[in-house]
Design a protein around this motif. Structure first.
Motif, PDB file in Angstrom:
ATOM      1  N   THR A 122      -4.600   4.698  18.460  1.00  0.00           N
ATOM      2  CA  THR A 122      -3.875   5.655  17.611  1.00  0.00           C
ATOM      3  C   THR A 122      -3.750   5.178  16.163  1.00  0.00           C
ATOM      4  O   THR A 122      -3.267   5.943  15.316  1.00  0.00           O
ATOM      5  N   LEU A 123      -4.199   3.964  15.867  1.00  0.00           N
ATOM      6  CA  LEU A 123      -4.072   3.431  14.506  1.00  0.00           C
ATOM      7  C   LEU A 123      -4.759   4.309  13.454  1.00  0.00           C
ATOM      8  O   LEU A 123      -4.160   4.622  12.420  1.00  0.00           O
ATOM      9  N   PRO A 124      -6.021   4.750  13.673  1.00  0.00           N
ATOM     10  CA  PRO A 124      -6.657   5.613  12.650  1.00  0.00           C
ATOM     11  C   PRO A 124      -5.903   6.927  12.426  1.00  0.00           C
ATOM     12  O   PRO A 124      -5.810   7.400  11.291  1.00  0.00           O
ATOM     13  N   ILE A 125      -5.357   7.506  13.509  1.00  0.00           N
ATOM     14  CA  ILE A 125      -4.605   8.761  13.364  1.00  0.00           C
ATOM     15  C   ILE A 125      -3.338   8.517  12.560  1.00  0.00           C
ATOM     16  O   ILE A 125      -2.972   9.296  11.673  1.00  0.00           O
ATOM     17  N   LYS A 126      -2.654   7.405  12.867  1.00  0.00           N
ATOM     18  CA  LYS A 126      -1.450   7.059  12.113  1.00  0.00           C
ATOM     19  C   LYS A 126      -1.770   6.844  10.642  1.00  0.00           C
ATOM     20  O   LYS A 126      -1.054   7.318   9.749  1.00  0.00           O
ATOM     21  N   GLN A 127      -2.888   6.134  10.375  1.00  0.00           N
ATOM     22  CA  GLN A 127      -3.253   5.855   8.989  1.00  0.00           C
ATOM     23  C   GLN A 127      -3.595   7.131   8.231  1.00  0.00           C
ATOM     24  O   GLN A 127      -3.214   7.301   7.069  1.00  0.00           O
ATOM     25  N   LEU A 128      -4.318   8.054   8.886  1.00  0.00           N
ATOM     26  CA  LEU A 128      -4.701   9.306   8.230  1.00  0.00           C
ATOM     27  C   LEU A 128      -3.472  10.151   7.892  1.00  0.00           C
ATOM     28  O   LEU A 128      -3.234  10.490   6.732  1.00  0.00           O
ATOM     29  N   PHE A 129      -2.676  10.485   8.917  1.00  0.00           N
ATOM     30  CA  PHE A 129      -1.532  11.359   8.689  1.00  0.00           C
ATOM     31  C   PHE A 129      -0.411  10.636   7.946  1.00  0.00           C
ATOM     32  O   PHE A 129       0.341  11.271   7.199  1.00  0.00           O
ATOM     33  N   GLY A 130      -0.301   9.322   8.147  1.00  0.00           N
ATOM     34  CA  GLY A 130       0.691   8.553   7.389  1.00  0.00           C
ATOM     35  C   GLY A 130       0.381   8.563   5.903  1.00  0.00           C
ATOM     36  O   GLY A 130       1.285   8.676   5.062  1.00  0.00           O
ATOM     37  N   THR A 131      -0.912   8.458   5.565  1.00  0.00           N
ATOM     38  CA  THR A 131      -1.326   8.537   4.160  1.00  0.00           C
ATOM     39  C   THR A 131      -0.939   9.883   3.565  1.00  0.00           C
ATOM     40  O   THR A 131      -0.393   9.960   2.458  1.00  0.00           O
ATOM     41  N   ILE A 132      -1.211  10.950   4.311  1.00  0.00           N
ATOM     42  CA  ILE A 132      -0.869  12.298   3.816  1.00  0.00           C
ATOM     43  C   ILE A 132       0.639  12.419   3.604  1.00  0.00           C
ATOM     44  O   ILE A 132       1.097  13.001   2.611  1.00  0.00           O
ATOM     45  N   PHE A 133       1.425  11.840   4.528  1.00  0.00           N
ATOM     46  CA  PHE A 133       2.884  11.909   4.381  1.00  0.00           C
ATOM     47  C   PHE A 133       3.343  11.214   3.106  1.00  0.00           C
ATOM     48  O   PHE A 133       4.090  11.783   2.299  1.00  0.00           O
ATOM     49  N   PHE A 134       2.899   9.967   2.897  1.00  0.00           N
ATOM     50  CA  PHE A 134       3.365   9.227   1.730  1.00  0.00           C
ATOM     51  C   PHE A 134       2.839   9.831   0.432  1.00  0.00           C
ATOM     52  O   PHE A 134       3.525   9.799  -0.595  1.00  0.00           O
ATOM     53  N   VAL A 135       1.620  10.398   0.473  1.00  0.00           N
ATOM     54  CA  VAL A 135       1.112  11.097  -0.707  1.00  0.00           C
ATOM     55  C   VAL A 135       1.949  12.334  -0.993  1.00  0.00           C
ATOM     56  O   VAL A 135       2.287  12.623  -2.151  1.00  0.00           O
ATOM     57  N   LEU A 138       0.817  -1.208   0.000  1.00  0.00           N
ATOM     58  CA  LEU A 138       0.000   0.000   0.000  1.00  0.00           C
ATOM     59  C   LEU A 138       0.852   1.259   0.000  1.00  0.00           C
ATOM     60  O   LEU A 138       0.434   2.291  -0.532  1.00  0.00           O
ATOM     61  N   VAL A 139       2.030   1.188   0.618  1.00  0.00           N
ATOM     62  CA  VAL A 139       2.908   2.362   0.660  1.00  0.00           C
ATOM     63  C   VAL A 139       3.222   2.832  -0.758  1.00  0.00           C
ATOM     64  O   VAL A 139       3.187   4.029  -1.065  1.00  0.00           O
ATOM     65  N   LEU A 140       3.511   1.884  -1.630  1.00  0.00           N
ATOM     66  CA  LEU A 140       3.792   2.227  -3.021  1.00  0.00           C
ATOM     67  C   LEU A 140       2.556   2.838  -3.669  1.00  0.00           C
ATOM     68  O   LEU A 140       2.656   3.766  -4.478  1.00  0.00           O
ATOM     69  N   GLY A 141       1.372   2.347  -3.284  1.00  0.00           N
ATOM     70  CA  GLY A 141       0.117   2.902  -3.804  1.00  0.00           C
ATOM     71  C   GLY A 141      -0.077   4.346  -3.398  1.00  0.00           C
ATOM     72  O   GLY A 141      -0.489   5.194  -4.206  1.00  0.00           O
ATOM     73  N   TYR A 142       0.204   4.660  -2.140  1.00  0.00           N
ATOM     74  CA  TYR A 142       0.077   6.046  -1.669  1.00  0.00           C
ATOM     75  C   TYR A 142       1.037   6.968  -2.424  1.00  0.00           C
ATOM     76  O   TYR A 142       0.696   8.118  -2.735  1.00  0.00           O
ATOM     77  N   ILE A 143       2.230   6.466  -2.696  1.00  0.00           N
ATOM     78  CA  ILE A 143       3.213   7.286  -3.410  1.00  0.00           C
ATOM     79  C   ILE A 143       2.746   7.548  -4.846  1.00  0.00           C
ATOM     80  O   ILE A 143       2.870   8.665  -5.368  1.00  0.00           O
ATOM     81  N   ILE A 144       2.165   6.532  -5.488  1.00  0.00           N
ATOM     82  CA  ILE A 144       1.600   6.715  -6.831  1.00  0.00           C
ATOM     83  C   ILE A 144       0.452   7.721  -6.781  1.00  0.00           C
ATOM     84  O   ILE A 144       0.316   8.578  -7.668  1.00  0.00           O
ATOM     85  N   ALA A 145      -0.389   7.633  -5.717  1.00  0.00           N
ATOM     86  CA  ALA A 145      -1.485   8.598  -5.554  1.00  0.00           C
ATOM     87  C   ALA A 145      -0.933  10.014  -5.438  1.00  0.00           C
ATOM     88  O   ALA A 145      -1.502  10.969  -5.991  1.00  0.00           O
ATOM     89  N   GLY A 146       0.177  10.164  -4.719  1.00  0.00           N
ATOM     90  CA  GLY A 146       0.816  11.473  -4.596  1.00  0.00           C
ATOM     91  C   GLY A 146       1.282  12.003  -5.943  1.00  0.00           C
ATOM     92  O   GLY A 146       1.138  13.204  -6.238  1.00  0.00           O
ATOM     93  N   PHE A 147       1.815  11.112  -6.763  1.00  0.00           N
ATOM     94  CA  PHE A 147       2.225  11.534  -8.109  1.00  0.00           C
ATOM     95  C   PHE A 147       1.022  12.018  -8.919  1.00  0.00           C
ATOM     96  O   PHE A 147       1.104  13.027  -9.637  1.00  0.00           O
ATOM     97  N   LEU A 148      -0.112  11.314  -8.780  1.00  0.00           N
ATOM     98  CA  LEU A 148      -1.304  11.670  -9.550  1.00  0.00           C
ATOM     99  C   LEU A 148      -1.864  13.040  -9.178  1.00  0.00           C
ATOM    100  O   LEU A 148      -2.448  13.732 -10.017  1.00  0.00           O
TER     101      LEU A 148
END
Length: 767
Positions: free
Chosen positions: A268-281, A32-42
């Protein structure tokens, strides 16, 4: 409020695109990390077919919070004790791999003409492998129960902590621009000092606070407290010159030792997932396809270095640690990729403005390639091993086998090493606490007293007496504490340990260290030389005179610390005593059978096993596969050394003793799913109905048992009742006879039943 509309627009864009790409990557079974990075590119500036992020400043702030939450979450999964328990094999493997692959990365950057900072950060990016990718590959290939997989998991733990330390060193070097050996050595010592200090103080205070306030801790309060502690530690770490990431990781690892660790991790898992997604994007937004095309050569070169270097040096480290050649090859094959930390290291360098922008697209390119090659490389480990065995001379293979065998025999430390470890523990821990007390007085209490007390005599008297009182238990421990070493379940003779020639020598060294620390302690908190001359002998005399009372104080402090440190472990042990003891027995048995290339592992029977309910005698696995079943664990009950009459049921956990090849063959049986009918079709619930039929005398099912007649299989139904001569039999057993003129009640597919009745009208009568 002016930025609010743009921020909401950006958040909507990031999260919606991130969600859609995540669904796609789950579908194609990619990280999924690679997916978030691709989303950031988009949603980034280099892709022109979708809207682009507008409010970069706020998104960058959210991304920084994402890094903090990711490191905090990693700390929650980490444990200082886990690092100690990892063992020498994993530690040696990780250290050898990181040193040589890191050096290779630095030299590659240098040969490509990059500057010093780019080369250093490239070395840091290559330091760790991907836990996510390895776990995924092991799951898909069914390798998690293999012996080498346990070493790989240990290596990943060691790698994570080393990469955290590397990040701190890289950020410090980047900020100070100091590359001299002494500067780096000072940074390492400073880092070690604060890490140990935070650990000691945190473990002593945090569990006590949680215990005292636990009755008022609901989920909301626990969440607020944990995030507050995380951000507070981030602030403290930055104040003493370290990165925010280190503070978040340290606080997570401290909380990991408390009884609230699992709860906080869940909350804290949902908070990590939310802000972690923003970071990788946000990281993906920096991808420039043109840059990746321009730097295709370096990407391929670094990919080759990653695959070949990590395979070679992970395997070499495993061999040095005493692993057999086959396992060393398997370990090396598993580690041949870069992990998620590569993006964090690259993003750190970019945020500090010390590395070139092309380094990040290179990291993405290398990660993408090695993500896809990892499963195939793991599959090739056995053929690679066979090629290596055929290539190397027989003498070399024999020497490697002898070295492995000898290393396994010599793993226990001799007594002098255990004594040295114990003395080092006493000196290091208590010295750090004394230095911390000294700094507390120098930078906080002395300035306060200077404004309140004018007389130098009274000021020095109050300072020395209060500081000595606070530091006395730790000074006593350095000067006079007797060491204790356990050998098995018994303590070794205390007199021999402390008064043997080795003990006297070590005691003399620590006495000199203690006198030096007292002198340093007094020198830092007083301003006169006379105070130093008077105080040092006076403090030594007082420590000797009040030795008994100070010892009791130190013991209470030590016992409280050990109790806090082991609280979570003891709670888990109480909950899972049988399982933990069983795992320990498995580990001991595996160590004994290492020379036989055998070990004990646990296989779990799923809900759909094809052999459910069969006895061990019927399964005949010992003869088929050459393995032994040493226990069957069912819920809270364990059957040790089961006999042939014992049956295996769904969800049972089965302890198996055998070689890797034997266990692999048996695992294939455990992975087989039960097939009840060939070409089985799903039946709509609306088609399942209760039907009753009457059998004529000519019916072929008559005068047979339900099981032998085959009526249930033919009609795709269950016999749930029989009416015979006015009496009724509910849920008849499979051995019940079917007689002429019986009325049979069936539950099944009404279409199948009616079709059968239509084809054989002379044998059935629908009632």
């Amino acid at each position: 409020m002016a930025h609010l509309p743009e921020l909401i627009q950006d958040m909507a864009l990031i999260l919606l695109v991130g969600a859609l790409v995540t669904i796609l990557f789950k579908r194609i079974k990619q990280p999924l990390v690679l997916g978030y990075i691709i989303a950031g590119f988009l949603v980034g500036p280099h892709f022109h077919y979708l809207p682009t992020i507008v409010d970069h400043e706020n998104i960058e702030t959210f991304a920084e919070i994402g890094v903090i939450m990711l490191l905090f979450s990693l700390g929650l999964e980490f444990s200082f004790k886990k690092l100690v328990k990892v063992g020498g094999s994993a530690s040696i493997t990780a250290v050898v791999e990181i040193i040589f692959v890191g050096l290779g990365g630095y030299l590659t950057g240098y040969l490509l003409g990059w500057n010093q900072m780019d080369s250093l950060f490239l070395a840091g990016m290559l330091a760790s492998s991907s836990t996510t990718i390895i776990l995924k590959a092991f799951d898909e290939l069914g390798l998690k129960s293999k012996q080498f997989a346990k070493v790989v998991f240990g290596v990943l733990v060691v790698e994570d902590i080393i990469v955290i330390l590397l990040m701190v060193l890289l950020s410090t070097v980047a900020i100070t621009q100091h590359f001299q050996g002494l500067e780096i050595l000072f940074t390492v010592l400073k880092l070690g000092f604060f890490m140990v200090l935070w650990f000691l103080v945190g473990i002593y205070l945090l569990p006590v606070f949680i215990k005292k306030t636990k009755q008022w801790m609901d989920e909301e309060t626990v969440l607020i407290l944990s995030i507050g502690l995380c951000f507070g530690m981030v602030l403290l770490a930055t104040q003493v010159g370290f990165s925010a990431e280190l503070g978040a990781f340290v606080m997570g690892s401290l909380i990991a030792e408390t009884v609230l660790a699992e709860k906080i991790e869940h909350l804290t898992l949902p908070i990590k997932q939310l802000f972690g997604t923003i970071f990788f994007v946000s990281v993906g937004m920096m991808i420039d396809p043109q840059a990746m095309y321009t730097y295709a050569g370096p990407i391929l070169a670094i990919t080759l270095l990653t695959i070949v270097g990590k395979f070679s040096f992970s395997g070499l480290g495993a061999l040095i640690s005493g692993q057999p050649l086959k396992q060393a090859v398997q370990i090396g094959s598993s580690m041949a990729q870069i992990g998620e930390f590569a993006f964090i290291v690259a993003a750190l360098g970019l945020s500090l403005g010390v590395i070139s922008e092309f380094l990040f697209p290179i990291a993405v390119g290398v990660s993408a390639i090695t993500t896809f090659t990892t499963p195939y490389f793991i599959k090739l480990s056995e053929p690679l091993y066979n090629i290596i065995v055929k290539t190397l001379p027989d003498k070399w293979i024999a020497r490697l086998d002898a070295y492995t065998s000898e290393t396994q025999k010599n793993k226990d430390n001799p007594l002098w090493k255990k004594m040295l470890q114990e003395y080092n523990r006493i000196l290091v821990i208590n010295s750090i606490i004394i230095v911390a007390i000294t700094l507390l007085f120098k930078y906080l209490i002395i300035p306060l007293l200077n404004t309140e007390i004018e007389s130098p005599l009274w000021r020095n008297l109050i300072l020395v007496s209060s500081a000595t009182l606070l530091a006395s238990p730790f000074l006593w421990a350095i000067l006079n504490k007797k060491i204790k070493i356990k050998e098995g379940n018994e303590n070794l003779n205390s007199y021999y340990l402390n008064y043997s020639l080795t003990g006297i020598f070590l005691n003399a060294i620590r006495f000199l260290v203690g006198i030096f620390l007292i002198g340093f302690f007094i020198d830092q908190i007083t301003t006169t030389r006379y105070a130093l001359i008077i105080a040092v002998p006076l403090i030594v005399a007082l420590l000797w005179f009040f030795s008994g009372k100070i010892q009791r104080i130190h013991q209470r402090i030590e016992q409280q610390f050990i109790s806090n440190l082991n609280e979570r472990e003891q709670l888990e042990y109480a909950r899972n005593k049988g399982t933990i003891e069983l795992q320990q027995k498995n580990k001991e048995a595996s160590q004994h059978f290492q020379e036989w290339d055998a070990y004990v592992t646990e296989l779990e029977a799923s809900d759909t096993i094809s052999f459910a309910g069969m006895s061990l005698y019927e399964l005949n696995w010992k003869e088929k596969f050459g393995i032994n079943i040493v226990y069957i664990r069912r819920n809270d009950r364990t059957v040790h050394l089961p006999n042939g009459k014992q049956r295996i049921l769904p969800n049972d956990k089965v302890g198996v003793l055998g070689t890797e090849e034997q266990i692999s063959q048996l695992k294939l049986v455990f992975d087989q799913k039960e097939i009840t009918r060939e070409n089985e079709e799903d039946i709509d619930i609306n088609d399942i109905q209760l039907t009753k039929i009457q059998l004529s005398e000519a019916n072929p099912y008559c005068n047979k048992t339900i099981k032998k007649s085959g009526i249930q299989k033919d009609l795709h139904s269950h016999v749930v009742g029989i009416e015979r001569n006015g009496s009724r039999i509910l849920n008849p057993g499979s051995s019940e006879m079917i007689l002429a003129n019986d009325i049979i009640w069936l539950v099944g597919d009404t279409h199948k039943i009616k079709a059968c009745l239509k084809n054989h009208q002379e044998n059935f009568m629908e009632v």
